[in-house]
Design an enzyme around this catalytic site. Structure first.
Site, short mmCIF file in Angstrom:
data_model
loop_
_atom_site.label_atom_id
_atom_site.label_comp_id
_atom_site.label_asym_id
_atom_site.label_seq_id
_atom_site.Cartn_x
_atom_site.Cartn_y
_atom_site.Cartn_z
N HIS A 1 7.32 -5.46 -12.64
CA HIS A 1 7.11 -5.37 -11.07
C HIS A 1 8.10 -6.33 -10.66
CE1 HIS A 1 4.81 -6.17 -7.36
NE2 HIS A 1 5.40 -5.16 -7.31
N ASN B 1 0.62 -9.78 -4.97
CA ASN B 1 0.10 -9.15 -4.09
C ASN B 1 -1.31 -9.22 -3.71
OD1 ASN B 1 2.28 -7.81 -3.14
ND2 ASN B 1 2.22 -6.18 -4.56
N GLU C 1 6.82 -9.55 -12.56
CA GLU C 1 5.47 -9.75 -13.26
C GLU C 1 5.48 -8.53 -14.25
OE1 GLU C 1 2.48 -10.69 -9.72
OE2 GLU C 1 3.26 -8.77 -9.60
N SER D 1 3.55 -1.10 -7.52
CA SER D 1 2.93 -2.12 -7.03
C SER D 1 1.31 -2.07 -7.03
CB SER D 1 3.25 -2.45 -5.42
OG SER D 1 4.61 -2.41 -5.35
N1 LIG Z 1 9.34 -2.02 -1.04
C1 LIG Z 1 9.10 -3.02 -1.67
O1 LIG Z 1 9.01 -4.15 -1.31
C2 LIG Z 1 8.49 -2.73 -3.19
C3 LIG Z 1 8.47 -4.15 -3.90
C4 LIG Z 1 7.99 -3.95 -5.20
C5 LIG Z 1 7.64 -2.82 -5.82
N2 LIG Z 1 7.59 -1.84 -5.04
C6 LIG Z 1 7.45 -0.29 -5.68
O2 LIG Z 1 8.68 0.33 -6.31
C7 LIG Z 1 8.59 1.78 -5.89
C8 LIG Z 1 9.59 2.17 -4.99
O3 LIG Z 1 9.48 1.70 -3.94
P1 LIG Z 1 10.71 1.58 -2.83
O4 LIG Z 1 10.23 0.63 -1.61
O5 LIG Z 1 12.01 1.46 -3.33
O6 LIG Z 1 10.51 3.22 -2.15
P2 LIG Z 1 11.80 4.13 -1.65
O7 LIG Z 1 11.14 5.15 -0.64
O8 LIG Z 1 12.76 3.26 -0.70
O9 LIG Z 1 12.59 4.59 -2.95
C9 LIG Z 1 11.75 5.73 -3.63
C10 LIG Z 1 12.76 6.57 -4.00
O10 LIG Z 1 12.42 7.56 -4.99
C11 LIG Z 1 12.97 8.72 -5.07
N3 LIG Z 1 12.10 9.88 -5.46
C12 LIG Z 1 11.03 10.22 -5.40
N4 LIG Z 1 10.57 11.21 -6.16
C13 LIG Z 1 11.37 11.11 -7.05
C14 LIG Z 1 11.67 11.69 -8.52
N5 LIG Z 1 10.68 12.82 -8.71
N6 LIG Z 1 12.71 11.59 -9.13
C15 LIG Z 1 13.70 10.90 -8.87
N7 LIG Z 1 13.74 10.12 -7.74
C16 LIG Z 1 12.46 10.28 -6.80
C17 LIG Z 1 12.94 8.93 -3.32
O11 LIG Z 1 14.04 9.97 -3.03
C18 LIG Z 1 13.52 7.60 -2.79
O12 LIG Z 1 14.79 7.34 -2.79
C19 LIG Z 1 7.25 1.90 -5.64
O13 LIG Z 1 6.50 2.33 -6.68
C20 LIG Z 1 6.73 0.82 -4.91
O14 LIG Z 1 5.33 0.39 -4.77
C21 LIG Z 1 8.02 -1.65 -3.73
#
Ligand SMILES: NC(=O)c1ccc[n+]([C@@H]2O[C@H](COP(=O)([O-])OP(=O)(O)OC[C@H]3O[C@@H](n4cnc5c(N)ncnc54)[C@H](O)[C@@H]3O)[C@@H](O)[C@H]2O)c1
Length: 285
Positions: free
Chosen positions: A140, A190, A152, A119
């Protein structure tokens, strides 16, 4: 290039949802998690989500069965060697993502496209780490990826036209709507949303109105599907701070600076829906 097999790294809120969307749209999808416990937890969440889709009549039993057959999980990044497209959705931490991109650069076939769901982090840094900068792109997705159709499509200076074209065609094939944007903090959504949410939090902080009334005002006065504070809880209050930091760093404007109330809530572990408490309280799912 035609995408046949997809890899998703990270099976959290976003990765699990993205994997579900890919599998229900016909792609053989492999999700990678950091360890076995988190993998099983993530896959269970995907299964529950698919079951809810069937119960609500949005997915036939036959598509459900096929989606589950196409979905597999692993803790070994090397299992993505045959994927044509890998979508990284690990935690929003630059060092972690750079390491994942460096490993993907070594593990995946040379023509594979590597996408990030970040993000806020710089695409260029991930592109450099991968050693195949022309094949790195941002896809995204929005939360929840199973329900929100926007993606995006983010390109850096090094992203090739072919990579963009393949990524856009892939998004069409999974029934997503795309917009194109250059690699800048916050992209389109965002950059607009974060200052809006922060103003709502500052209103709660200064006692102007309650979270419930601010959200109600936006829902019924602006026709928003959710108010800004419920949206903050959905995104995750910690994620919100992370996103804002890169925007504040880049643009230096106070409207991108996280309000004190938000920082305090995060320090207390009130991260929104995922911890059961944010601006609202939630039952565990
Ligand atoms: N939450 C939102 O609303 C949202 C929206 C758009 C984008 N994002 C982006 O998406 C990405 C993930 O966010 P999320 O909310 O799903 O987070 P989350 O914490 O729910 O999930 C992240 C996952 O990645 C895993 N992980 C960490 N290191 C790892 C590795 N080396 N290998 C494999 N798995 C690994 C963790 O165990 C966890 O389950 C981030 O970059 C975030 O900015 C989030």
């Amino acid at each position: 290039m035609e995408v046949r097999e997809v890899g998703v790294v990270g099976c959290g809120i976003m990765g699990g949802g993205i994997a579900q969307v890919c599998a229900t749209h016909g792609y053989y999808t492999t999700v990678v998690e950091a360890d076995e416990d988190r993998l099983q937890h993530g896959l269970d969440r995907v299964r529950r989500s698919l079951t809810r889709e069937v119960e609500r009549g949005r997915l036939s039993q036959e598509r459900y069965d096929r989606a589950l057959r196409r979905l597999r999980g692993t803790t070994f990044l090397g299992d993505l060697a045959n994927c044509d497209l890998v979508i990284e959705a690990v935690s929003e931490d630059l060092a972690t993502k750079k390491q994942v991109f460096a490993e993907l650069g070594r593990a995946c076939k040379p023509e594979a496209i590597l996408a990030t769901n970040t993000s806020s982090l710089s695409l260029s840094e991930l592109a450099a780490a991968s050693c195949r900068p022309d094949k790195v792109i941002g896809l995204h997705f929005f939360n929840p990826p199973t329900a929100l159709r926007l993606v995006e499509v983010v390109s850096s200076q090094s992203t090739s036209a072919e990579t963009i074209e393949t990524a856009m065609a892939f998004c069409d094939s999974i029934d997503r709507l795309t917009v194109r944007v250059k690699d800048t903090p916050g992209f389109i959504v965002n950059r607009l949303l974060v200052p809006f949410i922060f103003d709502a939090i500052r209103m709660v902080e200064s006692g102007v109105a309650t979270a419930e009334d601010i959200d109600r005002a936006c829902r019924f006065g602006l026709n928003h599907a959710m108010g800004p504070l419920a949206t903050a809880d959905l995104i995750g209050l910690d994620v919100l701070i992370q996103i804002s930091e890169s925007m504040f760093e880049e643009f230096g404007e106070p409207r991108f600076k996280a309000p004190t109330l938000l920082r305090r809530m995060v320090s207390l572990g009130y991260l929104g829906r995922k911890t059961g408490k944010g601006f609202y309280e939630y039952e565990a799912r």
